[in-house]
Design a protein around this motif. Structure first.
Motif, PDB file in Angstrom:
ATOM      1  N   MET A  74       8.635  -1.756  33.624  1.00  0.00           N
ATOM      2  CA  MET A  74      10.115  -1.354  33.566  1.00  0.00           C
ATOM      3  C   MET A  74      10.915  -2.613  33.033  1.00  0.00           C
ATOM      4  N   TYR A  75      10.550  -3.715  33.344  1.00  0.00           N
ATOM      5  CA  TYR A  75      11.310  -4.847  32.881  1.00  0.00           C
ATOM      6  C   TYR A  75      11.178  -5.014  31.544  1.00  0.00           C
ATOM      7  N   ALA A  76      10.071  -4.796  30.902  1.00  0.00           N
ATOM      8  CA  ALA A  76       9.933  -4.930  29.474  1.00  0.00           C
ATOM      9  C   ALA A  76      10.749  -3.892  28.787  1.00  0.00           C
ATOM     10  N   VAL A  77      10.673  -2.830  29.044  1.00  0.00           N
ATOM     11  CA  VAL A  77      11.507  -1.566  28.660  1.00  0.00           C
ATOM     12  C   VAL A  77      13.029  -1.695  28.687  1.00  0.00           C
ATOM     13  N   ARG A  78      13.375  -2.315  29.706  1.00  0.00           N
ATOM     14  CA  ARG A  78      14.837  -2.656  30.038  1.00  0.00           C
ATOM     15  C   ARG A  78      15.389  -3.610  29.397  1.00  0.00           C
ATOM     16  N   GLU A  79      14.665  -4.703  29.238  1.00  0.00           N
ATOM     17  CA  GLU A  79      14.894  -5.850  28.493  1.00  0.00           C
ATOM     18  C   GLU A  79      14.915  -5.519  27.005  1.00  0.00           C
ATOM     19  N   GLY A  80      13.978  -4.929  26.653  1.00  0.00           N
ATOM     20  CA  GLY A  80      13.854  -4.497  25.136  1.00  0.00           C
ATOM     21  C   GLY A  80      15.203  -3.560  24.659  1.00  0.00           C
ATOM     22  N   PHE A  81      15.558  -2.582  25.501  1.00  0.00           N
ATOM     23  CA  PHE A  81      16.888  -1.956  25.214  1.00  0.00           C
ATOM     24  C   PHE A  81      18.105  -3.055  25.154  1.00  0.00           C
ATOM     25  N   ARG A  82      18.038  -3.945  26.119  1.00  0.00           N
ATOM     26  CA  ARG A  82      19.233  -5.017  26.078  1.00  0.00           C
ATOM     27  C   ARG A  82      19.182  -5.750  24.943  1.00  0.00           C
ATOM     28  N   GLN A  83      17.928  -6.150  24.456  1.00  0.00           N
ATOM     29  CA  GLN A  83      18.178  -6.953  23.072  1.00  0.00           C
ATOM     30  C   GLN A  83      18.306  -6.325  22.075  1.00  0.00           C
ATOM     31  N   ILE A  84      17.998  -5.183  21.859  1.00  0.00           N
ATOM     32  CA  ILE A  84      18.567  -4.341  20.621  1.00  0.00           C
ATOM     33  C   ILE A  84      20.115  -4.081  20.738  1.00  0.00           C
ATOM     34  N   LEU A  85      20.580  -3.936  22.010  1.00  0.00           N
ATOM     35  CA  LEU A  85      22.213  -4.052  21.781  1.00  0.00           C
ATOM     36  C   LEU A  85      22.709  -5.376  21.677  1.00  0.00           C
ATOM     37  N   ARG A  86      22.002  -6.460  22.095  1.00  0.00           N
ATOM     38  CA  ARG A  86      22.746  -7.632  21.831  1.00  0.00           C
ATOM     39  C   ARG A  86      22.854  -8.078  20.495  1.00  0.00           C
ATOM     40  N   HIS A  87      21.841  -7.559  19.648  1.00  0.00           N
ATOM     41  CA  HIS A  87      21.917  -7.776  18.078  1.00  0.00           C
ATOM     42  C   HIS A  87      21.856  -6.509  17.261  1.00  0.00           C
ATOM     43  N   PRO A  88      23.211  -5.525  17.470  1.00  0.00           N
ATOM     44  CA  PRO A  88      23.186  -4.460  16.799  1.00  0.00           C
ATOM     45  C   PRO A  88      22.974  -4.558  15.245  1.00  0.00           C
ATOM     46  N   THR A  89      23.640  -5.490  14.615  1.00  0.00           N
ATOM     47  CA  THR A  89      23.649  -5.290  13.065  1.00  0.00           C
ATOM     48  C   THR A  89      22.164  -5.345  12.725  1.00  0.00           C
ATOM     49  N   ALA A  90      21.263  -6.492  13.379  1.00  0.00           N
ATOM     50  CA  ALA A  90      19.811  -6.747  12.994  1.00  0.00           C
ATOM     51  C   ALA A  90      18.945  -5.457  13.477  1.00  0.00           C
ATOM     52  N   SER A  91      19.397  -4.907  14.397  1.00  0.00           N
ATOM     53  CA  SER A  91      18.532  -4.026  15.009  1.00  0.00           C
ATOM     54  C   SER A  91      18.917  -2.655  13.964  1.00  0.00           C
ATOM     55  N   LEU A  92      20.036  -2.322  13.542  1.00  0.00           N
ATOM     56  CA  LEU A  92      20.318  -1.240  12.841  1.00  0.00           C
ATOM     57  C   LEU A  92      19.723  -1.519  11.354  1.00  0.00           C
ATOM     58  N   ALA A  93      19.749  -2.741  10.904  1.00  0.00           N
ATOM     59  CA  ALA A  93      19.167  -2.945   9.719  1.00  0.00           C
ATOM     60  C   ALA A  93      17.713  -2.742   9.699  1.00  0.00           C
ATOM     61  N   THR A  94      16.869  -3.227  10.638  1.00  0.00           N
ATOM     62  CA  THR A  94      15.468  -2.946  10.919  1.00  0.00           C
ATOM     63  C   THR A  94      15.161  -1.551  11.035  1.00  0.00           C
ATOM     64  N   PHE A  95      16.166  -0.652  11.720  1.00  0.00           N
ATOM     65  CA  PHE A  95      15.799   0.719  11.961  1.00  0.00           C
ATOM     66  C   PHE A  95      16.128   1.322  10.674  1.00  0.00           C
ATOM     67  N   PHE A  96      17.065   1.043   9.891  1.00  0.00           N
ATOM     68  CA  PHE A  96      17.218   2.054   8.809  1.00  0.00           C
ATOM     69  C   PHE A  96      16.153   1.538   7.636  1.00  0.00           C
ATOM     70  N   THR A  97      15.733   0.441   7.708  1.00  0.00           N
ATOM     71  CA  THR A  97      14.839  -0.048   6.665  1.00  0.00           C
ATOM     72  C   THR A  97      13.299   0.833   7.003  1.00  0.00           C
ATOM     73  N   ALA A  98      12.870   0.867   8.461  1.00  0.00           N
ATOM     74  CA  ALA A  98      11.945   1.486   8.757  1.00  0.00           C
ATOM     75  C   ALA A  98      12.060   3.194   8.477  1.00  0.00           C
ATOM     76  N   LEU A  99      13.383   3.542   8.869  1.00  0.00           N
ATOM     77  CA  LEU A  99      13.646   4.914   8.471  1.00  0.00           C
ATOM     78  C   LEU A  99      13.371   5.395   7.169  1.00  0.00           C
TER      79      LEU A  99
END
Length: 284
Positions: free
Chosen positions: A1-26
């Motif tokens: 659970m720690y890894a899952v919770r922290e994984g979500f938090r890290q995505i929210l900490r860097h929304p621009t980089a996360s969205l760029a990676t998400f749409f590239t993968a999409l």
């Protein structure tokens, strides 16, 4: 659970980089899924044409039919050869075009006896046709292989182009994941150093980064499968409305391909996150 919770938090900490990676993968997974379905469908069309491919050898008067049948049946490329007499050919013609029924009694049958061949190796149709033309008693050869040969060429070229395109897209996705994870590692460099000092294992520290990479690519993969599947179903439905004889992939085929895309997405997410976090944890 720690890894899952922290994984979500890290995505929210860097929304621009996360969205760029998400749409590239999409984009990568949508193209991979949709183009894969199209190529698979084209391959089925080609296979269907190859199964129906037939070579017709028109015989002249006085041709030694038995000798020709014996020789042709010995060719390794030939799976089946049969004789269609000119009477059978005329009866089939009248069956296809009923308005000729009255005319057939007024004139002499102009159709020749015909040998019809089905091949074990459809790729050899041109060579078989050339050999047939050289046999005594054969006045002409006809086969519907031109379209099949063109489609096979298109399929081969499309496969090569897709392999190159997919390789570039997947590498782009992998490096995008690695860049996003690297940013997460850099932002938590001091905290990670403290965790190492108090005895946390590298696997424990890498857990949130692996979860982050998996969330980004799996989410993109799932949307890509839904969007690509809907697009394919719409296009295939419209195509079958125009050409009902064209085969299309079933829902089971789409589901199997979608599962393969999701597994690839998971592999890229975990692999990119592992490589990036492993390299930067060494610096920490």
């Amino acid at each position: 659970m720690y890894a899952v919770r922290e994984g979500f938090r890290q995505i929210l900490r860097h929304p621009t980089a996360s969205l760029a990676t998400f749409f590239t993968a999409l984009v990568s997974f949508t193209l991979l899924y949709f183009l894969g379905l199209l190529l698979w469908n084209l391959e089925r069309v080609v296979q269907g044409l190859e199964r129906e491919l037939e070579v017709a050898a028109f015989l002249g008067r006085g041709a030694d039919v038995e000798a020709l049948l014996t020789e042709i049946q010995a060719w390794p490329e030939v799976g089946e050869v049969r004789l269609q007499t000119k009477e059978e050919a005329l009866a089939q013609l009248v069956l296809d075009y009923p308005y000729l029924a009255e005319a057939k009694d007024l004139v002499e049958n102009p159709l020749p006896d015909t040998l019809r061949l089905r091949l074990r190796t459809p790729e050899a149709v041109r060579q078989v046709a050339e050999r047939l033309r050289g046999l005594p008693g054969v006045e002409g050869v006809e086969y519907g292989g031109e379209l099949t040969e063109r489609l096979v060429g298109v399929l081969s070229g499309s496969r090569a182009a897709m392999v190159l395109l997919v390789a570039l897209l997947l590498l782009n996705t992998l490096f995008s994941v690695m860049g996003s994870i690297r940013l997460s590692v850099e932002s938590r460099k001091e905290a990670l150093g403290i965790m190492l000092l108090v005895g946390a294992t590298r696997r424990f520290i890498q857990g949130p980064f692996l979860a982050e990479g998996a969330f980004l690519t799996l989410g993109a993969g799932l949307l890509a499968v839904l969007f690509g599947g809907a697009l394919y179903r719409g296009l295939s439905g419209a195509l079958q409305g125009l050409l009902p004889f064209i085969p299309v992939l079933s829902l089971q085929d789409l589901a199997q391909t979608g599962m393969a895309v999701l597994l690839l997405a998971l592999f890229l997410g975990l692999g990119g996150a592992y490589l990036a976090s492993r390299a930067h944890l060494r610096e920490v």
